[in-house]
Each structure stands twice: as C-alpha cells, then as structure tokens.
Design an enzyme around this catalytic site. Structure first.
Site, PDB file in Angstrom:
ATOM      1  N   ASP A  30       6.792  -7.364   9.266  1.00 30.98           N
ATOM      2  CA  ASP A  30       5.617  -6.625   9.739  1.00 30.98           C
ATOM      3  C   ASP A  30       5.906  -6.103  11.150  1.00 30.98           C
ATOM      4  O   ASP A  30       6.425  -6.822  12.004  1.00 30.98           O
ATOM      5  CB  ASP A  30       4.370  -7.516   9.743  1.00 30.98           C
ATOM      6  CG  ASP A  30       3.095  -6.710   9.888  1.00 30.98           C
ATOM      7  OD1 ASP A  30       2.294  -6.687   8.935  1.00 30.98           O
ATOM      8  OD2 ASP A  30       2.888  -6.102  10.964  1.00 30.98           O
ATOM      9  N   ASN A  87      -5.216  -8.631   1.769  1.00 27.31           N
ATOM     10  CA  ASN A  87      -6.487  -8.028   2.178  1.00 27.31           C
ATOM     11  C   ASN A  87      -6.809  -6.909   1.199  1.00 27.31           C
ATOM     12  O   ASN A  87      -5.963  -6.058   0.934  1.00 27.31           O
ATOM     13  CB  ASN A  87      -6.379  -7.458   3.593  1.00 27.31           C
ATOM     14  CG  ASN A  87      -6.095  -8.539   4.629  1.00 27.31           C
ATOM     15  OD1 ASN A  87      -6.586  -9.654   4.522  1.00 27.31           O
ATOM     16  ND2 ASN A  87      -5.283  -8.207   5.629  1.00 27.31           N
ATOM     17  N   VAL A  96      -3.546  -0.530   5.024  1.00 24.20           N
ATOM     18  CA  VAL A  96      -2.555   0.274   4.303  1.00 24.20           C
ATOM     19  C   VAL A  96      -2.838   0.129   2.810  1.00 24.20           C
ATOM     20  O   VAL A  96      -2.810  -0.995   2.270  1.00 24.20           O
ATOM     21  CB  VAL A  96      -1.118  -0.177   4.628  1.00 24.20           C
ATOM     22  CG1 VAL A  96      -0.117   0.643   3.825  1.00 24.20           C
ATOM     23  CG2 VAL A  96      -0.839  -0.056   6.125  1.00 24.20           C
ATOM     24  N   HIS A 100      -0.151  -5.150  -0.701  1.00 28.95           N
ATOM     25  CA  HIS A 100       0.880  -5.932  -0.010  1.00 28.95           C
ATOM     26  C   HIS A 100       0.370  -7.334   0.243  1.00 28.95           C
ATOM     27  O   HIS A 100      -0.838  -7.582   0.322  1.00 28.95           O
ATOM     28  CB  HIS A 100       1.283  -5.255   1.312  1.00 28.95           C
ATOM     29  CG  HIS A 100       0.129  -4.936   2.203  1.00 28.95           C
ATOM     30  ND1 HIS A 100      -0.657  -3.821   2.013  1.00 28.95           N
ATOM     31  CD2 HIS A 100      -0.393  -5.593   3.269  1.00 28.95           C
ATOM     32  CE1 HIS A 100      -1.608  -3.791   2.935  1.00 28.95           C
ATOM     33  NE2 HIS A 100      -1.485  -4.868   3.709  1.00 28.95           N
ATOM     34  N   HIS A 102       0.920 -10.565   2.824  1.00 26.47           N
ATOM     35  CA  HIS A 102       1.439 -11.046   4.105  1.00 26.47           C
ATOM     36  C   HIS A 102       1.968 -12.463   3.908  1.00 26.47           C
ATOM     37  O   HIS A 102       1.239 -13.337   3.411  1.00 26.47           O
ATOM     38  CB  HIS A 102       0.325 -11.103   5.152  1.00 26.47           C
ATOM     39  CG  HIS A 102      -0.341  -9.796   5.446  1.00 26.47           C
ATOM     40  ND1 HIS A 102      -0.089  -9.082   6.598  1.00 26.47           N
ATOM     41  CD2 HIS A 102      -1.261  -9.068   4.752  1.00 26.47           C
ATOM     42  CE1 HIS A 102      -0.847  -7.982   6.603  1.00 26.47           C
ATOM     43  NE2 HIS A 102      -1.560  -7.952   5.502  1.00 26.47           N
TER      44      HIS A 102
HETATM   45  P1  AMP Z   1      -3.450  -4.771   6.091  1.00 29.36           P
HETATM   46  O1  AMP Z   1      -4.409  -4.821   7.247  1.00 29.36           O
HETATM   47  O2  AMP Z   1      -3.551  -5.989   5.195  1.00 29.36           O
HETATM   48  O3  AMP Z   1      -3.530  -3.486   5.332  1.00 29.36           O
HETATM   49  O4  AMP Z   1      -2.014  -4.889   6.722  1.00 29.36           O
HETATM   50  C1  AMP Z   1      -1.204  -3.781   7.003  1.00 29.36           C
HETATM   51  C2  AMP Z   1      -0.026  -4.308   7.763  1.00 29.36           C
HETATM   52  O5  AMP Z   1       0.978  -3.330   7.742  1.00 29.36           O
HETATM   53  C3  AMP Z   1      -0.328  -4.631   9.235  1.00 29.36           C
HETATM   54  O6  AMP Z   1      -0.039  -6.007   9.488  1.00 29.36           O
HETATM   55  C4  AMP Z   1       0.598  -3.698   9.992  1.00 29.36           C
HETATM   56  O7  AMP Z   1       1.126  -4.272  11.159  1.00 29.36           O
HETATM   57  C5  AMP Z   1       1.686  -3.417   8.948  1.00 29.36           C
HETATM   58  N1  AMP Z   1       2.420  -2.176   9.112  1.00 29.36           N
HETATM   59  C6  AMP Z   1       1.912  -0.923   9.259  1.00 29.36           C
HETATM   60  N2  AMP Z   1       2.897  -0.034   9.348  1.00 29.36           N
HETATM   61  C7  AMP Z   1       4.073  -0.718   9.236  1.00 29.36           C
HETATM   62  C8  AMP Z   1       5.443  -0.349   9.264  1.00 29.36           C
HETATM   63  N3  AMP Z   1       5.845   0.935   9.388  1.00 29.36           N
HETATM   64  N4  AMP Z   1       6.374  -1.318   9.134  1.00 29.36           N
HETATM   65  C9  AMP Z   1       5.999  -2.597   9.000  1.00 29.36           C
HETATM   66  N5  AMP Z   1       4.719  -3.013   8.960  1.00 29.36           N
HETATM   67  C10 AMP Z   1       3.760  -2.082   9.083  1.00 29.36           C
END
Ligand code: AMP
Length: 113
Positions: A30, A87, A96, A100, A102
């Site tokens: 991340d 999430n 995003v 995914h 975490h």
């Molecule tokens: P969520 O809030 O569950 O959608 O988590 C999205 C996660 O994606 C967050 O923890 C961000 O830090 C991570 N994230 C966003 N862009 C990138 C990227 N280019 N590379 C790695 N992690 C990312």
C-alpha cells in the site's frame, strides 16, 4: 478497466512494489501504509466491490485469503497475527473501486487502523 488505478497496476502502467503474483491475483505494498506491514491483494479481474461479487468469483476470493496467508508467513506475521480487511462502498470507507483486501500487521493494531 481503463480508468481503474488497480487495473493500471496489474498492467504495469503505473509502478507498484509487487510482493506476489499469479494468474488471477496480484499483491503489492500500500502506498500509504497504516501499519508496519500493509499489503493490498486484488483479483486481476475487475470487480468493483464486494457488493458486485458473483457466484463465479468465489474461488478467486478464497485464493486471495490463501495468498494473504502465504504472504503473512513470508513477512513473519503468522505467529503474532494480522488483519485482513475489505472496505465495501461509501459507508465502508472504500476509496478505490476495484475490490481489494488489506493485509495489515507487524504491530498491535487498534480496533480501527
Ligand atoms: P480503500 O479505502 O479500502 O479503498 O483502500 C484503498 C487503498 O489503496 C488505500 O489504502 C490507499 O493508500 C491505496 N492506494 C491507492 N493508490 C495506490 C497505489 N497507486 N499504490 C498502492 N496503493 C494505493
């Protein structure tokens, strides 16, 4: 999906620190870690969120958990434990919209990270 940041990571259109990959799954660090170890695991198939899962996606989601277990072992998290979080949607804090998971660990985590 052309405007999906995680699809771009899969296609190597944007850089990431990949820690695991197979035919169906990719895992990478991340970019904004919330714990000492913070890895995201995603299916290569674009699925927007847990709310969009279909019956046929069950196998890859199960395999994501097995990949998380393997990564956790490699990162030395298995003994003390770790957290796997998904999430879903706006109220779930999803930012995003490519499903995914975490993988968080390496330290004692609070109730919410
Ligand atoms: P969520 O809030 O569950 O959608 O988590 C999205 C996660 O994606 C967050 O923890 C961000 O830090 C991570 N994230 C966003 N862009 C990138 C990227 N280019 N590379 C790695 N992690 C990312």
């Amino acid at each position: 999906m052309s405007d999906c940041i995680f699809c771009k990571i899969i296609e190597r259109e944007i850089p990431s620190a990949i820690v695991y990959e197979d035919d169906d799954i990719i895992a990478f660090e991340d970019v904004n870690p919330l714990a000492k170890v913070h890895i995201l695991l995603i299916p290569k198939k674009h699925i927007a969120s847990a709310a969009e899962l279909r019956e046929e996606d069950g196998a890859v989601i199960g395999r994501i958990y097995l990949a998380a277990k393997k990564i956790a072992e490699e990162k030395g998290l298995a003994e003390d434990g770790y957290r796997i979080v998904n999430n879903c949607g706006k109220n779930g804090g999803q930012e995003v919209f490519h499903i995914h998971f975490h993988l968080l660990g390496g330290e004692k985590l609070g109730l919410f990270v």
